[in-house]
Design a protein around this motif. Structure first.
Motif, PDB file in Angstrom:
ATOM      1  N   PHE A 299       0.847  -1.196   0.000  1.00  0.00           N
ATOM      2  CA  PHE A 299       0.000   0.000   0.000  1.00  0.00           C
ATOM      3  C   PHE A 299       0.877   1.238   0.000  1.00  0.00           C
ATOM      4  CE2 PHE A 299      -1.833   3.520   2.406  1.00  0.00           C
ATOM      5  CZ  PHE A 299      -3.005   3.750   1.690  1.00  0.00           C
ATOM      6  N   HIS A 300       0.486   2.235  -0.766  1.00  0.00           N
ATOM      7  CA  HIS A 300       1.118   3.544  -0.655  1.00  0.00           C
ATOM      8  C   HIS A 300       0.067   4.602  -0.956  1.00  0.00           C
ATOM      9  CE1 HIS A 300       1.446   2.938  -5.052  1.00  0.00           C
ATOM     10  NE2 HIS A 300       1.437   4.257  -5.119  1.00  0.00           N
ATOM     11  N   GLY A 301       0.278   5.778  -0.390  1.00  0.00           N
ATOM     12  CA  GLY A 301      -0.703   6.837  -0.601  1.00  0.00           C
ATOM     13  C   GLY A 301      -0.124   8.199  -0.337  1.00  0.00           C
ATOM     14  N   ASP A 302      -0.791   9.222  -0.904  1.00  0.00           N
ATOM     15  CA  ASP A 302      -0.429  10.605  -0.640  1.00  0.00           C
ATOM     16  C   ASP A 302      -0.803  10.959   0.789  1.00  0.00           C
ATOM     17  OD1 ASP A 302       0.411  10.853  -3.239  1.00  0.00           O
ATOM     18  OD2 ASP A 302      -1.462  11.730  -3.957  1.00  0.00           O
ATOM     19  N   HIS A 303      -0.431  12.155   1.197  1.00  0.00           N
ATOM     20  CA  HIS A 303      -0.832  12.622   2.518  1.00  0.00           C
ATOM     21  C   HIS A 303      -2.350  12.554   2.605  1.00  0.00           C
ATOM     22  CE1 HIS A 303      -0.364  14.735   6.304  1.00  0.00           C
ATOM     23  NE2 HIS A 303      -1.343  15.542   5.944  1.00  0.00           N
ATOM     24  N   PRO A 304      -2.884  11.906   3.640  1.00  0.00           N
ATOM     25  CA  PRO A 304      -4.334  11.684   3.694  1.00  0.00           C
ATOM     26  C   PRO A 304      -5.128  12.990   3.733  1.00  0.00           C
ATOM     27  CG  PRO A 304      -3.302  11.170   5.804  1.00  0.00           C
ATOM     28  CD  PRO A 304      -2.200  11.365   4.824  1.00  0.00           C
ATOM     29  N   ARG A 305      -6.264  12.983   3.045  1.00  0.00           N
ATOM     30  CA  ARG A 305      -7.178  14.121   3.027  1.00  0.00           C
ATOM     31  C   ARG A 305      -8.541  13.658   3.525  1.00  0.00           C
ATOM     32  NH1 ARG A 305     -10.870  16.391  -0.631  1.00  0.00           N
ATOM     33  NH2 ARG A 305     -10.480  14.765  -2.159  1.00  0.00           N
ATOM     34  N   ALA A 306      -9.153  14.440   4.396  1.00  0.00           N
ATOM     35  CA  ALA A 306     -10.454  14.052   4.949  1.00  0.00           C
ATOM     36  C   ALA A 306     -11.509  14.041   3.852  1.00  0.00           C
ATOM     37  CB  ALA A 306     -10.857  15.023   6.057  1.00  0.00           C
ATOM     38  N   HIS A 324     -10.123  -8.910  -2.757  1.00  0.00           N
ATOM     39  CA  HIS A 324     -10.721 -10.239  -2.693  1.00  0.00           C
ATOM     40  C   HIS A 324     -10.568 -10.960  -4.034  1.00  0.00           C
ATOM     41  CE1 HIS A 324     -13.853 -13.258  -1.711  1.00  0.00           C
ATOM     42  NE2 HIS A 324     -14.192 -13.103  -2.972  1.00  0.00           N
ATOM     43  N   ASN A 325     -10.882 -10.269  -5.118  1.00  0.00           N
ATOM     44  CA  ASN A 325     -10.779 -10.876  -6.448  1.00  0.00           C
ATOM     45  C   ASN A 325      -9.335 -11.230  -6.792  1.00  0.00           C
ATOM     46  OD1 ASN A 325     -13.529 -10.690  -6.914  1.00  0.00           O
ATOM     47  ND2 ASN A 325     -13.379  -8.712  -7.942  1.00  0.00           N
ATOM     48  N   ALA A 326      -8.415 -10.303  -6.474  1.00  0.00           N
ATOM     49  CA  ALA A 326      -7.019 -10.521  -6.837  1.00  0.00           C
ATOM     50  C   ALA A 326      -6.401 -11.686  -6.066  1.00  0.00           C
ATOM     51  CB  ALA A 326      -6.219  -9.246  -6.594  1.00  0.00           C
ATOM     52  N   LEU A 327      -6.699 -11.782  -4.766  1.00  0.00           N
ATOM     53  CA  LEU A 327      -6.040 -12.775  -3.922  1.00  0.00           C
ATOM     54  C   LEU A 327      -6.706 -14.142  -3.956  1.00  0.00           C
ATOM     55  CD1 LEU A 327      -5.315 -10.461  -0.853  1.00  0.00           C
ATOM     56  CD2 LEU A 327      -3.661 -11.298  -2.523  1.00  0.00           C
ATOM     57  N   ARG A 328      -8.012 -14.171  -4.215  1.00  0.00           N
ATOM     58  CA  ARG A 328      -8.719 -15.442  -4.123  1.00  0.00           C
ATOM     59  C   ARG A 328      -9.130 -16.018  -5.475  1.00  0.00           C
ATOM     60  NH1 ARG A 328     -13.336 -14.898   0.216  1.00  0.00           N
ATOM     61  NH2 ARG A 328     -13.407 -17.162  -0.143  1.00  0.00           N
ATOM     62  N   HIS A 329      -9.152 -15.190  -6.505  1.00  0.00           N
ATOM     63  CA  HIS A 329      -9.600 -15.683  -7.808  1.00  0.00           C
ATOM     64  C   HIS A 329      -8.547 -15.555  -8.900  1.00  0.00           C
ATOM     65  CE1 HIS A 329     -13.549 -16.190  -6.133  1.00  0.00           C
ATOM     66  NE2 HIS A 329     -13.734 -14.891  -5.944  1.00  0.00           N
ATOM     67  N   ALA A 330      -7.687 -14.533  -8.808  1.00  0.00           N
ATOM     68  CA  ALA A 330      -6.760 -14.254  -9.903  1.00  0.00           C
ATOM     69  C   ALA A 330      -5.389 -14.898  -9.708  1.00  0.00           C
ATOM     70  CB  ALA A 330      -6.591 -12.744 -10.077  1.00  0.00           C
ATOM     71  N   ASP A 331      -5.142 -15.509  -8.527  1.00  0.00           N
ATOM     72  CA  ASP A 331      -3.852 -16.143  -8.253  1.00  0.00           C
ATOM     73  C   ASP A 331      -2.701 -15.170  -8.468  1.00  0.00           C
ATOM     74  OD1 ASP A 331      -2.243 -18.227  -7.442  1.00  0.00           O
ATOM     75  OD2 ASP A 331      -1.956 -19.000  -9.484  1.00  0.00           O
ATOM     76  N   ALA A 332      -2.872 -13.942  -7.963  1.00  0.00           N
ATOM     77  CA  ALA A 332      -1.862 -12.909  -8.166  1.00  0.00           C
ATOM     78  C   ALA A 332      -0.642 -13.163  -7.290  1.00  0.00           C
ATOM     79  CB  ALA A 332      -2.442 -11.543  -7.843  1.00  0.00           C
ATOM     80  N   ALA A 333       0.522 -12.790  -7.800  1.00  0.00           N
ATOM     81  CA  ALA A 333       1.760 -12.866  -7.022  1.00  0.00           C
ATOM     82  C   ALA A 333       2.035 -11.545  -6.316  1.00  0.00           C
ATOM     83  CB  ALA A 333       2.936 -13.232  -7.919  1.00  0.00           C
ATOM     84  N   THR A 334       1.608 -10.437  -6.921  1.00  0.00           N
ATOM     85  CA  THR A 334       1.772  -9.113  -6.313  1.00  0.00           C
ATOM     86  C   THR A 334       0.482  -8.317  -6.498  1.00  0.00           C
ATOM     87  OG1 THR A 334       2.693  -8.125  -8.338  1.00  0.00           O
ATOM     88  CG2 THR A 334       4.252  -9.045  -6.744  1.00  0.00           C
ATOM     89  N   VAL A 335       0.144  -7.574  -5.473  1.00  0.00           N
ATOM     90  CA  VAL A 335      -1.023  -6.695  -5.518  1.00  0.00           C
ATOM     91  C   VAL A 335      -0.616  -5.369  -4.883  1.00  0.00           C
ATOM     92  CG1 VAL A 335      -3.453  -6.368  -4.912  1.00  0.00           C
ATOM     93  CG2 VAL A 335      -2.553  -8.690  -5.220  1.00  0.00           C
ATOM     94  N   ASP A 336      -0.951  -4.265  -5.538  1.00  0.00           N
ATOM     95  CA  ASP A 336      -0.606  -2.954  -5.001  1.00  0.00           C
ATOM     96  C   ASP A 336      -1.869  -2.113  -4.872  1.00  0.00           C
ATOM     97  OD1 ASP A 336       1.401  -0.807  -4.296  1.00  0.00           O
ATOM     98  OD2 ASP A 336       0.342   0.155  -5.959  1.00  0.00           O
ATOM     99  N   VAL A 337      -2.014  -1.479  -3.709  1.00  0.00           N
ATOM    100  CA  VAL A 337      -3.139  -0.578  -3.461  1.00  0.00           C
ATOM    101  C   VAL A 337      -2.580   0.829  -3.304  1.00  0.00           C
ATOM    102  CG1 VAL A 337      -5.068  -0.021  -1.939  1.00  0.00           C
ATOM    103  CG2 VAL A 337      -4.415  -2.418  -2.308  1.00  0.00           C
TER     104      VAL A 337
END
Length: 404
Positions: A299-306, A324-337
């Protein structure tokens, strides 16, 4: 409605502060305490109480101000609805008395109860429902009006006995001010009750959803695991090779069941949006997923804004569905949020290197992978959702919500 609050000695600023304080919290107990304390402070009463009827002749809650915890314990159990208390809850007319003991409805007090004199009481009503009743007693002369005690969570120390100031009485202005407080208290208390009921419904719905998912996924896998283990047991002696194959299948089924349980436990974790905000909540959930799954999840993000609460919840739910889709259905090796800003807008982007899919083929087959739900959440808060994917090329889910 009689004398306006600004004409009362307490002043408009004090009244305004009390009304704002009533609406500053959505916890019913805190709202009740604020209502009682505000009424006692503004009207200069030595004693105050607020009773919430339970519908069975008693009080579900009964808060007091002006007596110590030791005195309250000595007084004994909560009062029942009788005498003057019952009359107040049944009659719309406020009760203002020079001495409560002279009223024919007065029925006495327990031995440890302080002796009260001047009395002012009023119902808190919302429509046809009686939410509670406010009781104030022993008007203090203006120069001895009790000071607010915001740092005391419960009953302040008592003042001197009422007999020291026999002439102090509640006035018509006091009654009008208490009426104003009761009207606003009804709004604040109704909002708090609705908030708590909504929270309870949300928790119940989430529990039902998890229970349904556990039944559909985990229970089925455990049932298959048991049957496969039984089959392996019967084959051990007459077909060892087949038994080994069945035991291998048992291992796979057990791993699948454990994966389903891990996912369910993660989704049961509280979102904590109110306390932590979207940025911290997403970061915490991604961290948990990274530890619970073999895929590398970041996970990475800019300075949070309300953001408005509805937008934060929608962004969180879309992120959860995409993960959920990426980890349980797509068999992904890496996921980035990623949670970033684009001008005044806020953008959520979930990227995975999994198996991907053909969006057109998914729609044609009647499968949605949560896409319909995600789009509805986005449009429901004025945002938009885009999904980019292809077989073997991973998936990118992006949701953008406008800024203020």
């Amino acid at each position: 409605m009689g004398t306006p609050p600004s004409a009362h000695p307490t002043g408009l600023a004090a009244v305004s502060a009390a009304l704002l304080a009533m609406n500053r919290t959505l916890e019913v107990r805190d709202v009740l305490q604020t209502i009682l304390r505000s009424a006692r402070d503004l009207l200069g009463a030595r004693y105050g109480a607020l009773g919430v009827p339970d519908g069975n002749g008693g009080f579900a809650q009964f808060l007091v101000e002006g007596v110590t915890d030791e005195q309250w314990r000595a007084i004994g159990p909560l009062p029942r609805q009788h005498g003057l208390l019952a009359a107040m809850l049944c009659e719309d007319t406020p009760v203002r008395l020079a001495d409560v003991r002279d009223d024919p409805r007065f029925e006495g007090w327990p031995d440890a109860h302080p002796a009260l004199g001047a009395f002012l009481g009023m119902r808190i009503v919302s429509g046809d429902e009686v939410l509670g009743a406010l009781f104030l007693a022993d008007k203090a002369p203006r120069h001895e009006t009790p000071e607010p005690e915001p740092d005391r969570p419960a009953h302040p120390q008592p003042e001197q006995p009422a007999t020291d100031h026999p002439g102090a009485q509640f006035t018509a202005q006091d009654e009008e001010l208490l009426r104003l407080l009761a009207e606003h208290a009804a709004i604040a208390l109704t909002n708090a009750r609705l908030f708590e009921r909504g929270r309870e419904l949300t928790i119940a719905e989430e529990r039902a959803r998890i229970a349904h998912e556990l039944h559909d996924a985990v229970a089925q896998k455990l049932f298959s695991l048991r049957l496969t283990a039984q089959a392996a047991a019967t084959l051990i002696e007459r077909d060892p090779a087949r038994a080994r194959a069945e035991l291998t299948q048992v291992t796979h089924l057990a791993a699948d069941a454990a994966e389903e349980l891990r996912a369910a436990v993660v989704e049961l974790r509280p979102a904590a949006l109110d306390e932590d905000g979207l940025h911290a909540t997403l970061a915490a959930q991604v961290h948990v997923l990274d530890r619970a799954h073999p895929a590398r999840t970041t996970f990475h993000g800019d300075h949070p804004r309300a953001l408005p609460a509805a937008q934060e919840e929608a962004l969180l739910r879309v992120a959860q569905e995409a993960l959920h889709n990426a980890l349980r259905h797509a068999d992904a090796a890496t996921v980035d949020v990623a949670l970033t800003r684009r001008g005044t807008a806020t953008v959520l982007r979930v990227t995975d290197d999994g198996s991907g899919f053909d969006p057109a083929a998914v729609r044609a087959a009647g499968r949605h992978l949560g896409l319909v739900s995600m789009r509805e959440r986005a449009t429901g808060v004025g945002g938009r959702l885009t999904v980019e994917s292809a077989p073997g090329r991973g998936t990118v889910v992006e949701m953008e919500v406008p800024g203020g």
